[in-house]
Design an enzyme around this catalytic site. Structure first.
Site, PDB file in Angstrom:
ATOM      1  N   LYS A  27      43.879 -83.006 -39.741  1.00  0.00           N
ATOM      2  CA  LYS A  27      45.189 -83.660 -39.761  1.00  0.00           C
ATOM      3  C   LYS A  27      45.283 -84.817 -38.777  1.00  0.00           C
ATOM      4  O   LYS A  27      44.895 -85.932 -39.085  1.00  0.00           O
ATOM      5  CB  LYS A  27      46.293 -82.628 -39.557  1.00  0.00           C
ATOM      6  CG  LYS A  27      46.389 -81.647 -40.739  1.00  0.00           C
ATOM      7  CD  LYS A  27      47.657 -80.867 -40.737  1.00  0.00           C
ATOM      8  CE  LYS A  27      47.693 -79.825 -41.842  1.00  0.00           C
ATOM      9  NZ  LYS A  27      47.691 -80.401 -43.198  1.00  0.00           N
ATOM     10  N   PHE A  86      47.646 -69.403 -42.865  1.00  0.00           N
ATOM     11  CA  PHE A  86      47.458 -70.537 -43.769  1.00  0.00           C
ATOM     12  C   PHE A  86      46.288 -71.357 -43.244  1.00  0.00           C
ATOM     13  O   PHE A  86      46.362 -71.982 -42.198  1.00  0.00           O
ATOM     14  CB  PHE A  86      48.696 -71.423 -43.871  1.00  0.00           C
ATOM     15  CG  PHE A  86      48.483 -72.556 -44.842  1.00  0.00           C
ATOM     16  CD1 PHE A  86      48.619 -72.339 -46.198  1.00  0.00           C
ATOM     17  CD2 PHE A  86      48.100 -73.809 -44.405  1.00  0.00           C
ATOM     18  CE1 PHE A  86      48.394 -73.367 -47.108  1.00  0.00           C
ATOM     19  CE2 PHE A  86      47.866 -74.840 -45.304  1.00  0.00           C
ATOM     20  CZ  PHE A  86      48.014 -74.613 -46.661  1.00  0.00           C
ATOM     21  N   ASP A  98      41.732 -71.873 -35.559  1.00  0.00           N
ATOM     22  CA  ASP A  98      42.139 -72.934 -36.486  1.00  0.00           C
ATOM     23  C   ASP A  98      43.260 -73.733 -35.815  1.00  0.00           C
ATOM     24  O   ASP A  98      44.411 -73.308 -35.786  1.00  0.00           O
ATOM     25  CB  ASP A  98      42.613 -72.326 -37.803  1.00  0.00           C
ATOM     26  CG  ASP A  98      43.027 -73.377 -38.827  1.00  0.00           C
ATOM     27  OD1 ASP A  98      43.255 -74.541 -38.439  1.00  0.00           O
ATOM     28  OD2 ASP A  98      43.141 -73.034 -40.016  1.00  0.00           O
TER      29      ASP A  98
END
Length: 406
Positions: A261, A147, A232
């Protein structure tokens, strides 16, 4: 004189969303109105312990005073210039973020998906300009069940049919191999490979932690093959796993790291691509950009986030509380939990399907005052703010036990 608007309750507010908001989310039926630290309060005044933390965007809790102060201070001075001009906050932010992550250069963006898209462009440009891959032939190897976001290019290399179905045609140039499988990865890498792009821990897939040595193997393989290792760390980074970066569990240094984030402290969207100078240095003016990327408000908040992490306090807290989370879940194994994976203050918990779906378990926990979110099937994710206390964490695990064994 106009009468003041009547306060609306949760059910009324939820119904009001239906005709006007695109249905691209299926939230739990709670309407949050206020928050502080690890706790949120709904419009009726009910309090909940937040064990999702905005998918790691709230690593430092809701409204951390140092982050709120930094935002207020900057709001009174300057919020946006675009990158058409310099601003007095960006260079300091970039210098400190590079030092924190042990990298040379920073490309500031806004969202995690933008950071991933930026890395795809950088890797391809590097392959053409430095590695000598013929134009238009660069490939990037990714892992199944990844993801990395939901933009068109990113869903092109997703194996999640919910994210992909109905959104083609898809962007070519990606090869998908099983996660945690070095042999499969090696077979997919060739002279056209620009980069291997993986999550050090797969978050959306259910907090999938690879075998010891996998990340080291990826680093060695990419070095031998002459391609980039892009990690990531948008969910796994910035303290979540007990280190600043999850790759530090194996003392691995990728060529490029993607952050997001938590970098915005739960206040503004901030992301960044950080990496070696000879990689990010392939970009030239006009080839890539973002109006809001590196804006003064984002840089001010991002600098305050880096300052919190420079102390090491939050990394230590995640490492110290990791056994509490792990041992609590281990004690529930066979008592409603059929399996779990954890690293730091992050866990994917597989619940016995006979007890309900992940969504149903999340709703039962919500009714008991604990907020989590499901992922696939009967799996729920736990990612509390790193500010959570041992007592709060143990209380949440007790609530999970109550829900699973009632």
């Amino acid at each position: 004189m106009t009468a003041p608007a009547r306060p609306r309750g949760s059910e009324e507010l939820i119904r009001a969303e239906e005709p006007v908001l695109a249905h691209n989310y299926h939230p739990l039926p709670v309407v949050v109105a206020r928050a502080e630290g690890c706790w949120v309060e709904d419009v009726e005044g009910r309090r909940y312990l937040d064990l999702l933390a905005g998918y790691s965007a709230l690593n430092f809790g809701h409204r951390h005073p140092a982050l709120v102060e930094a935002a207020h201070r900057q709001l009174d001075r300057l919020t946006l210039t675009s990158r058409a001009f310099h601003n007095d906050r960006l260079a300091g932010f970039a210098e400190r973020l590079a030092a924190l992550t042990g990298t040379d250069m920073v490309l500031p963006m806004n969202t995690g998906a933008e950071a991933v898209e930026s890395a795809v462009k950088v890797a391809r440009k590097w392959a053409y300009d430095v590695k000598g891959v013929p134009d238009g032939r660069a490939t990037i190897v990714v892992a199944a069940d990844n993801f990395h976001g939901r933009t068109t290019t990113i869903v092109s290399f997703s194996t999640d049919e919910t994210a992909r179905s109905g959104f083609g045609p898809f962007t070519p140039g990606f090869r998908i191999v099983p996660y945690n499988d070095l042999a499969a990865l090696e077979s997919a890498v060739d002279e056209t490979t620009a980069a291997v792009l993986i999550e050090p821990v797969q978050g959306e897939a259910g907090v999938i932690v690879p075998d010891d040595g996998y990340l080291t193997g990826v680093r060695e393989l990419t070095r031998r093959a002459g391609c980039l290792f892009v990690a990531d760390e948008i969910q796994s980074g910035l303290g979540r796993t007990g280190h600043t970066l999850a790759v530090e569990h194996e003392s691995v240094r990728p060529d490029v790291v993607l952050l997001g984030k938590a970098l915005g402290g739960g206040i503004v969207p901030v992301s960044a691509v950080v990496g070696r100078r000879e990689v990010l240095g392939v970009l030239h003016p006009g080839e890539h950009g973002s109006t809001f990327g590196g804006n003064p408000l984002a840089a001010a908040v991002g600098t305050a986030v880096v300052e919190l992490l420079e102390t090491g306090e939050y990394q230590r807290r995640a490492a110290e509380l990791a056994p509490v989370l792990r041992d609590g879940l281990r004690a529930l194994t066979g008592r409603g939990v059929v399996g779990f994976r954890s690293r730091g203050l992050w866990a994917g918990v597989d619940v016995d399907p006979a007890l309900g779906t992940g969504r149903e378990i999340s709703e039962r926990l919500m009714r008991e005052g604990v907020l989590v979110k499901d992922t696939h099937g009967s799996t729920i994710r736990l990612a509390p703010p790193l500010t959570i206390t041992r007592g709060e964490l143990e209380g949440a695990l007790g609530t999970l036990e109550k829900v699973l064994t009632a």
